[in-house]
Scaffold this motif. Structure first.
Motif, PDB file in Angstrom:
ATOM      1  N   SER A 137       0.794  -0.832  -0.129  1.00 35.57           N
ATOM      2  CA  SER A 137       0.036  -0.106   0.665  1.00 35.57           C
ATOM      3  C   SER A 137       1.022   0.977  -0.199  1.00 35.57           C
ATOM      4  N   ILE A 138       1.611   1.919   1.358  1.00 40.15           N
ATOM      5  CA  ILE A 138       2.634   3.287   1.007  1.00 40.15           C
ATOM      6  C   ILE A 138       4.013   2.624  -0.147  1.00 40.15           C
ATOM      7  N   TYR A 139       4.604   1.399   0.007  1.00 37.03           N
ATOM      8  CA  TYR A 139       5.107   1.765  -0.862  1.00 37.03           C
ATOM      9  C   TYR A 139       4.972   1.808  -2.286  1.00 37.03           C
ATOM     10  N   PRO A 140       3.648   0.870  -3.165  1.00 40.65           N
ATOM     11  CA  PRO A 140       3.863   1.196  -4.396  1.00 40.65           C
ATOM     12  C   PRO A 140       3.885   2.521  -4.513  1.00 40.65           C
ATOM     13  N   ALA A 141       2.512   2.806  -3.754  1.00 40.49           N
ATOM     14  CA  ALA A 141       1.617   4.117  -4.253  1.00 40.49           C
ATOM     15  C   ALA A 141       3.473   5.377  -4.327  1.00 40.49           C
ATOM     16  N   ILE A 142       3.942   5.766  -3.331  1.00 40.06           N
ATOM     17  CA  ILE A 142       4.512   6.282  -3.381  1.00 40.06           C
ATOM     18  C   ILE A 142       6.233   6.019  -3.775  1.00 40.06           C
ATOM     19  N   ALA A 143       6.138   4.645  -4.390  1.00 39.87           N
ATOM     20  CA  ALA A 143       6.997   4.558  -5.756  1.00 39.87           C
ATOM     21  C   ALA A 143       6.246   4.367  -6.807  1.00 39.87           C
ATOM     22  N   ALA A 144       5.882   4.394  -7.056  1.00 42.37           N
ATOM     23  CA  ALA A 144       4.342   4.838  -8.289  1.00 42.37           C
ATOM     24  C   ALA A 144       5.265   6.785  -8.671  1.00 42.37           C
ATOM     25  N   ILE A 145       4.955   7.606  -8.145  1.00 42.98           N
ATOM     26  CA  ILE A 145       4.511   8.824  -8.401  1.00 42.98           C
ATOM     27  C   ILE A 145       6.698   9.009  -8.540  1.00 42.98           C
ATOM     28  N   PHE A 146       7.210   8.318  -8.147  1.00 43.29           N
ATOM     29  CA  PHE A 146       8.394   8.741  -7.578  1.00 43.29           C
ATOM     30  C   PHE A 146       9.214   8.187  -9.109  1.00 43.29           C
ATOM     31  N   ILE A 147       8.723   7.175  -9.899  1.00 41.75           N
ATOM     32  CA  ILE A 147       8.534   6.961 -10.456  1.00 41.75           C
ATOM     33  C   ILE A 147       8.463   7.498 -12.077  1.00 41.75           C
ATOM     34  N   ALA A 148       7.369   8.113 -11.825  1.00 39.39           N
ATOM     35  CA  ALA A 148       6.845   8.589 -12.804  1.00 39.39           C
ATOM     36  C   ALA A 148       6.986  10.434 -13.098  1.00 39.39           C
ATOM     37  N   GLN A 149       7.879  10.803 -11.779  1.00 39.96           N
ATOM     38  CA  GLN A 149       8.423  12.069 -12.259  1.00 39.96           C
ATOM     39  C   GLN A 149       9.795  11.376 -12.234  1.00 39.96           C
ATOM     40  N   ILE A 150      10.220  10.594 -12.186  1.00 38.11           N
ATOM     41  CA  ILE A 150      12.060  10.557 -12.968  1.00 38.11           C
ATOM     42  C   ILE A 150      11.937  10.471 -14.621  1.00 38.11           C
ATOM     43  N   PHE A 151      10.332   9.968 -14.796  1.00 31.48           N
ATOM     44  CA  PHE A 151      10.740   9.696 -16.077  1.00 31.48           C
ATOM     45  C   PHE A 151       9.630  10.426 -17.228  1.00 31.48           C
ATOM     46  N   ASP A 152       9.383  11.803 -16.295  1.00 33.30           N
ATOM     47  CA  ASP A 152       8.441  12.879 -16.460  1.00 33.30           C
ATOM     48  C   ASP A 152       7.531  11.776 -16.980  1.00 33.30           C
ATOM     49  N   ILE A 153       6.333  11.902 -16.330  1.00 35.80           N
ATOM     50  CA  ILE A 153       5.072  11.095 -17.150  1.00 35.80           C
ATOM     51  C   ILE A 153       3.614  11.668 -15.756  1.00 35.80           C
ATOM     52  N   PRO A 154       3.388  12.251 -16.353  1.00 39.65           N
ATOM     53  CA  PRO A 154       2.202  13.127 -15.600  1.00 39.65           C
ATOM     54  C   PRO A 154       1.010  12.064 -14.894  1.00 39.65           C
ATOM     55  N   LEU A 155       0.680  12.366 -13.420  1.00 44.14           N
ATOM     56  CA  LEU A 155      -0.490  11.198 -13.674  1.00 44.14           C
ATOM     57  C   LEU A 155      -1.646  11.634 -12.277  1.00 44.14           C
ATOM     58  N   GLY A 156      -2.622  11.188 -13.143  1.00 41.49           N
ATOM     59  CA  GLY A 156      -4.013  12.007 -13.025  1.00 41.49           C
ATOM     60  C   GLY A 156      -4.840  11.378 -11.363  1.00 41.49           C
ATOM     61  N   ILE A 157      -6.383  11.926 -11.461  1.00 44.50           N
ATOM     62  CA  ILE A 157      -7.040  11.410 -10.517  1.00 44.50           C
ATOM     63  C   ILE A 157      -7.322   9.829 -10.786  1.00 44.50           C
ATOM     64  N   GLY A 158      -7.237   9.856 -11.201  1.00 46.29           N
ATOM     65  CA  GLY A 158      -7.677   8.055 -12.536  1.00 46.29           C
ATOM     66  C   GLY A 158      -6.697   7.351 -12.256  1.00 46.29           C
ATOM     67  N   ASP A 159      -5.171   7.530 -12.175  1.00 48.58           N
ATOM     68  CA  ASP A 159      -4.037   7.001 -12.366  1.00 48.58           C
ATOM     69  C   ASP A 159      -4.388   6.304 -10.768  1.00 48.58           C
TER      70      ASP A 159
END
Length: 453
Positions: A320-342
């Motif tokens: 729960s905690i780890y994949p949530a923060i990790a997904a945001i971390f990786i999206a920022q490294i790869f410069d991919i925006p995330l939305g509410i649906g994500d």
């Protein structure tokens, strides 16, 4: 008079010469400190043999834990399901347990998302997409769903596919319930195997302070503090998120839902939490978790179902905690925006797919499952592999605390919690001496080595 005094003096001499007993938590702290010291020496002095020795010690400890995982999970789940027939309203207990698992996972993932959005852990790290690499094993929903059912009964044990082992054990347990008395000979053998495995696992648990030296020392010697610097925000986010769940959400639930003193919970459950922090294995900690849960007033028949079930599916830290923060971390490294649906998808994966972590060290499968669902590059997993052991300690401690918490909440709501036993949970100990690392259940169940000490 003098003879009596001499006799008294001689009787007291052995007692005063005995080596003072060292609490298990002190052994763990000593192992952590020694591991950091030796790892720092190996790193700064470039001492290859010391790094190799620390790696071998840590690997051996983890390997010993994993050695017992497959049969332990199978027999624990099988026996726990059949134990439910001794509990009134077993179906309601099981369903409420599952619902609380999901509810607390949802709270944990919400905290993880909030922290990630507030801190932007991928910003300013100096890491680029080129630093990432594809993981050796990736998870997907197809793999998750089709992978539940094994193709044969041997492979799950040889390849340590815990999810398939849980499936087989659940089928066997339900079948045993249906057969009734006809299945009793098989259940008797299963209980004996489970006791044997738990006894052997106690011996491994006693080695946890030594394993700590190797695991922490190797992490420091291999990666050093510079690596942690690159992942400083991400590392702090994980620890803060887990701490908020562990010391904020859980006490709140205990005081409002179960209406018990949260401090008593930590006094009682601490042996399991500290062992989880070191071993990084929910399944390896399972015997300790079950003992402390029983000593906290949860009926044994219910605890023997809820704890093994939770050890393979209840992962607030890893899933729960780890994949949530990790997904945001990786999206920022790869410069991919995330939305509410994500973000809603992250919550969905965390609540539904947590069984993919299967109680083993690491959360790579769960992370790849999350990334593949969001369409994020799986190469992002490679960015986090080096720092994973340091993160996994806090994640697993949070997992195990949750696995002990939910049975207490359910038992309290069902009015089967022994509140007097809960109030007396301060007597739970792990280890009496430098050589012992066992929770002390009833006197007859204490391992021989612990009794001898």
């Amino acid at each position: 008079m003098s003879t009596s005094a001499e006799t008294s003096k001689s009787a007291q001499t052995p007692k005063s010469s005995r080596i003072p007993k060292v609490p298990f938590w002190a052994q763990i702290l000593a192992g952590l400190a020694l591991g950091v010291l030796l790892g720092g020496i190996a790193k700064s002095g470039d001492i290859g043999w010391l790094t190799s020795t620390l790696a071998h010690i840590g690997d051996l400890f983890v390997q010993l834990l994993k050695l017992a995982v497959a049969p332990l999970v199978f027999f624990a789940i099988l026996v726990s399901i059949t134990n439910l027939r001794q509990v009134n309203n077993a179906a309601r207990l099981a369903s409420r347990t599952l619902l609380w698992f999901m509810a607390t996972s949802l709270i944990a993932v919400a905290i993880g998302l909030a922290i990630g959005l507030l801190t932007n852990p991928g910003a300013g790290t100096g890491l680029t997409p080129k630093d990432g690499k594809l993981p050796e094993h990736a998870g997907s929903w197809i793999d998750f769903l089709t992978g539940i059912v094994p193709t044969d009964i041997i492979t799950p044990f040889t390849e340590l596919n815990v999810l398939q082992i849980v499936f087989m054990a659940a089928v066997a347990g339900i079948a045993a319930l249906q057969l009734g008395e006809k299945a009793e000979p098989v259940l008797k053998v299963s209980r004996s195997f489970l006791e044997l495995l738990q006894k052997a696992l106690w011996w491994v648990i006693r080695l946890a302070p030594i394993g700590t030296v190797g695991l922490i020392g190797n992490a420091i010697a291999t990666y050093g503090w510079n690596l942690i610097g690159k992942y400083a925000t991400f590392t702090v986010d994980i620890y803060v998120g887990c701490a908020l769940v562990l010391f904020g959400v859980y006490p709140l639930l205990l005081s409002t839902v179960a209406k018990v003193n949260p401090l008593q919970f930590f006094r009682g459950a601490w042996p399991a939490i500290q062992l989880a922090f070191v071993s990084r294995s929910s399944v390896g900690t399972m015997p300790v978790t079950q003992k402390v849960t029983e000593r906290l007033g949860v009926p044994r028949e219910y605890a023997s179902f809820a704890v093994p079930f939770g050890s393979t599916t209840k992962m607030d830290g890893c899933a729960s905690i780890y994949p949530a923060i990790a997904a945001i971390f990786i999206a920022q490294i790869f410069d991919i925006p995330l939305g509410i649906g994500d973000y809603l998808l992250i919550a969905f994966v965390s609540v539904i797919g947590s069984a993919a972590t299967a109680g083993l060290t690491g959360a790579t499968v769960m992370l790849t499952l999350t990334l593949s669902t969001l369409g994020l590059p799986l190469e992002g997993v490679g960015l986090l592999m080096a720092i994973d052991p340091i993160l996994d300690m806090m994640r697993t401690a949070t997992n195990v605390a949750g696995q002990a918490l939910i049975p207490i909440l359910v038992a309290a709501k069902e009015k089967i919690l022994d509140r007097e036993a809960y109030a007396a949970a301060t007597s739970i100990r792990i280890g009496d001496s430098g050589a012992t690392a066992t929770v002390e259940p009833e006197p007859a169940a204490v391992p021989a080595a612990a009794a001898a000490s």
